[in-house]
Design a protein around this motif. Structure first.
Motif, PDB file in Angstrom:
ATOM      1  N   PHE A 167       0.815  -1.305   0.035  1.00 42.43           N
ATOM      2  CA  PHE A 167      -0.081  -0.004  -0.041  1.00 42.43           C
ATOM      3  C   PHE A 167       0.703   1.206  -0.037  1.00 42.43           C
ATOM      4  CE2 PHE A 167       0.141  -1.547   4.471  1.00 42.43           C
ATOM      5  CZ  PHE A 167       0.871  -0.258   4.933  1.00 42.43           C
ATOM      6  N   VAL A 168       2.229   1.215   0.069  1.00 40.12           N
ATOM      7  CA  VAL A 168       3.057   2.238   0.308  1.00 40.12           C
ATOM      8  C   VAL A 168       3.476   2.627  -1.134  1.00 40.12           C
ATOM      9  CG1 VAL A 168       5.062   3.403   1.092  1.00 40.12           C
ATOM     10  CG2 VAL A 168       3.679   1.747   2.389  1.00 40.12           C
ATOM     11  N   GLY A 169       3.474   3.792  -1.665  1.00 34.38           N
ATOM     12  CA  GLY A 169       3.767   4.403  -3.037  1.00 34.38           C
ATOM     13  C   GLY A 169       4.818   5.332  -3.141  1.00 34.38           C
ATOM     14  N   PRO A 170       5.038   5.651  -4.290  1.00 37.83           N
ATOM     15  CA  PRO A 170       6.138   6.820  -4.565  1.00 37.83           C
ATOM     16  C   PRO A 170       5.885   8.086  -3.753  1.00 37.83           C
ATOM     17  CG  PRO A 170       5.549   5.698  -6.490  1.00 37.83           C
ATOM     18  CD  PRO A 170       4.549   5.338  -5.416  1.00 37.83           C
ATOM     19  N   ASP A 171       6.727   8.930  -3.424  1.00 38.77           N
ATOM     20  CA  ASP A 171       6.747  10.083  -2.768  1.00 38.77           C
ATOM     21  C   ASP A 171       5.888  10.168  -1.528  1.00 38.77           C
ATOM     22  OD1 ASP A 171       8.103  11.423  -5.021  1.00 38.77           O
ATOM     23  OD2 ASP A 171       6.003  11.356  -6.060  1.00 38.77           O
ATOM     24  N   GLU A 172       5.874   8.950  -0.787  1.00 44.86           N
ATOM     25  CA  GLU A 172       5.387   9.036   0.382  1.00 44.86           C
ATOM     26  C   GLU A 172       6.654   9.008   1.524  1.00 44.86           C
ATOM     27  OE1 GLU A 172       2.367   6.345   1.888  1.00 44.86           O
ATOM     28  OE2 GLU A 172       1.958   5.922  -0.230  1.00 44.86           O
ATOM     29  N   ASP A 173       6.479   9.481   2.631  1.00 45.92           N
ATOM     30  CA  ASP A 173       7.322   9.329   3.871  1.00 45.92           C
ATOM     31  C   ASP A 173       7.065   8.323   4.623  1.00 45.92           C
ATOM     32  OD1 ASP A 173       8.679  11.790   3.174  1.00 45.92           O
ATOM     33  OD2 ASP A 173       7.536  13.140   4.126  1.00 45.92           O
ATOM     34  N   ILE A 174       8.270   7.646   4.882  1.00 46.79           N
ATOM     35  CA  ILE A 174       8.177   6.325   5.662  1.00 46.79           C
ATOM     36  C   ILE A 174       9.184   6.526   7.083  1.00 46.79           C
ATOM     37  CG2 ILE A 174       7.211   4.641   3.962  1.00 46.79           C
ATOM     38  CD1 ILE A 174      10.120   3.505   3.694  1.00 46.79           C
ATOM     39  N   ILE A 175       8.876   5.800   7.913  1.00 45.49           N
ATOM     40  CA  ILE A 175      10.051   5.606   9.052  1.00 45.49           C
ATOM     41  C   ILE A 175      10.687   4.272   8.826  1.00 45.49           C
ATOM     42  CG2 ILE A 175      10.326   5.478  11.416  1.00 45.49           C
ATOM     43  CD1 ILE A 175       7.865   7.232  11.499  1.00 45.49           C
ATOM     44  N   VAL A 176      12.193   4.338   8.830  1.00 45.46           N
ATOM     45  CA  VAL A 176      12.784   3.173   8.689  1.00 45.46           C
ATOM     46  C   VAL A 176      13.812   2.864   9.950  1.00 45.46           C
ATOM     47  CG1 VAL A 176      14.761   2.150   7.158  1.00 45.46           C
ATOM     48  CG2 VAL A 176      12.979   3.645   6.244  1.00 45.46           C
ATOM     49  N   ASN A 177      13.944   1.859  10.514  1.00 44.16           N
ATOM     50  CA  ASN A 177      14.883   1.321  11.238  1.00 44.16           C
ATOM     51  C   ASN A 177      16.449   1.383  11.041  1.00 44.16           C
ATOM     52  OD1 ASN A 177      16.547  -0.008  13.374  1.00 44.16           O
ATOM     53  ND2 ASN A 177      14.612  -0.942  14.203  1.00 44.16           N
ATOM     54  N   THR A 178      17.116   2.254  11.519  1.00 41.24           N
ATOM     55  CA  THR A 178      18.551   2.509  11.028  1.00 41.24           C
ATOM     56  C   THR A 178      19.462   1.407  11.499  1.00 41.24           C
ATOM     57  OG1 THR A 178      19.299   3.696  13.105  1.00 41.24           O
ATOM     58  CG2 THR A 178      18.264   5.022  11.073  1.00 41.24           C
ATOM     59  N   GLU A 179      18.934   0.346  12.267  1.00 46.76           N
ATOM     60  CA  GLU A 179      19.807  -0.744  12.683  1.00 46.76           C
ATOM     61  C   GLU A 179      19.581  -1.842  11.938  1.00 46.76           C
ATOM     62  OE1 GLU A 179      18.911  -1.316  16.886  1.00 46.76           O
ATOM     63  OE2 GLU A 179      19.856   0.496  17.484  1.00 46.76           O
ATOM     64  N   THR A 180      18.454  -2.184  11.605  1.00 51.71           N
ATOM     65  CA  THR A 180      17.948  -3.450  10.874  1.00 51.71           C
ATOM     66  C   THR A 180      17.741  -2.820   9.201  1.00 51.71           C
ATOM     67  OG1 THR A 180      15.359  -3.126  11.008  1.00 51.71           O
ATOM     68  CG2 THR A 180      16.966  -4.572  12.890  1.00 51.71           C
ATOM     69  N   PHE A 181      17.502  -1.767   8.854  1.00 51.55           N
ATOM     70  CA  PHE A 181      17.408  -1.234   7.304  1.00 51.55           C
ATOM     71  C   PHE A 181      15.832  -1.821   7.134  1.00 51.55           C
ATOM     72  CE2 PHE A 181      21.586  -0.293   8.115  1.00 51.55           C
ATOM     73  CZ  PHE A 181      21.992   0.353   6.839  1.00 51.55           C
ATOM     74  N   GLU A 182      14.938  -1.837   7.977  1.00 51.63           N
ATOM     75  CA  GLU A 182      13.613  -2.259   7.825  1.00 51.63           C
ATOM     76  C   GLU A 182      12.341  -1.063   7.786  1.00 51.63           C
ATOM     77  OE1 GLU A 182      12.929  -5.386  10.237  1.00 51.63           O
ATOM     78  OE2 GLU A 182      14.199  -7.013   9.091  1.00 51.63           O
ATOM     79  N   TYR A 183      11.447  -1.322   7.158  1.00 48.47           N
ATOM     80  CA  TYR A 183      10.332  -0.455   6.935  1.00 48.47           C
ATOM     81  C   TYR A 183       9.642  -0.605   8.440  1.00 48.47           C
ATOM     82  CZ  TYR A 183       5.370   0.918   6.325  1.00 48.47           C
ATOM     83  OH  TYR A 183       4.207   1.322   6.337  1.00 48.47           O
TER      84      TYR A 183
END
Length: 187
Positions: A167-183
């Motif tokens: 459901f996530v598309g281009p130009d959307e802001d997401i939060i990413v975990n910097t330790e696991t590199f996961e959404y």
């Protein structure tokens, strides 16, 4: 510096051993059938990144090092050096960009970074655990693709590729975990 017994070493402890600073990555306590118990410690050198496996008996004494932690604000990067500002004294500090390793692309202007010092020498730097990034490119939503664990690849504005829900598309802001590199979630 306090000395601790070999059986008191825990993961995350910083030790002074063989003239270098080492972080305990993994600790296994072993009790063989014959002989005394010991701690099998996997250590990583904080200065050059090399690894070492060492055995410590409970009678062995090791120096436990306390690192001073300072919150510093990232200003800019210049010739492979990160320029940070101490928020208490407004003093500017230069650190090597490779101190962050593979997490370097998540560093953003004005971000607060926790820098660990040993005798005024910067040993480690840690980013916040969660960072907001913008999706630059991802596959379009396929109607009817609602399988429980389906993810699609997405390219972030910092050049890192992560897997995101359909459901996530281009130009959307997401939060990413910097330790696991996961959404983690939408911003």
């Amino acid at each position: 510096m306090p000395k601790i017994n070999g059986n008191e070493i825990r993961p995350g402890n910083v030790l002074e051993h063989n003239g270098g600073l080492w972080a305990a990555v993994k600790v296994d306590h072993v009790k063989p059938g014959k002989g005394g118990a010991f701690a099998q410690v996997e250590m990583k050198n904080l200065r050059n990144g090399s690894k070492l496996n060492e055995r410590f008996r409970s009678a062995d004494k090791v120096e436990k090092v306390r690192l001073e932690q300072k919150d510093q604000q990232f200003l800019y990067e210049d010739a492979g050096m990160l320029i940070l500002m101490d928020t208490d004294t407004y003093e500017q500090v230069q650190l090597a960009a490779d101190l962050l390793g593979e997490r370097r692309p998540f560093l953003q202007d004005g971000m607060m970074v926790v820098v660990e010092y040993h005798n005024e020498e910067a040993i480690n730097a840690a980013l916040p655990q969660k960072v907001t990034c913008k999706i630059v490119e991802t596959e379009p939503v396929v109607k009817g693709q609602t399988a429980a664990n389906s993810f699609k690849p997405a390219l972030l504005d910092n050049g890192i590729k992560v897997s995101v829900p359909p459901f996530v598309g281009p130009d959307e802001d997401i939060i990413v975990n910097t330790e696991t590199f996961e959404y983690v979630e939408r911003a």
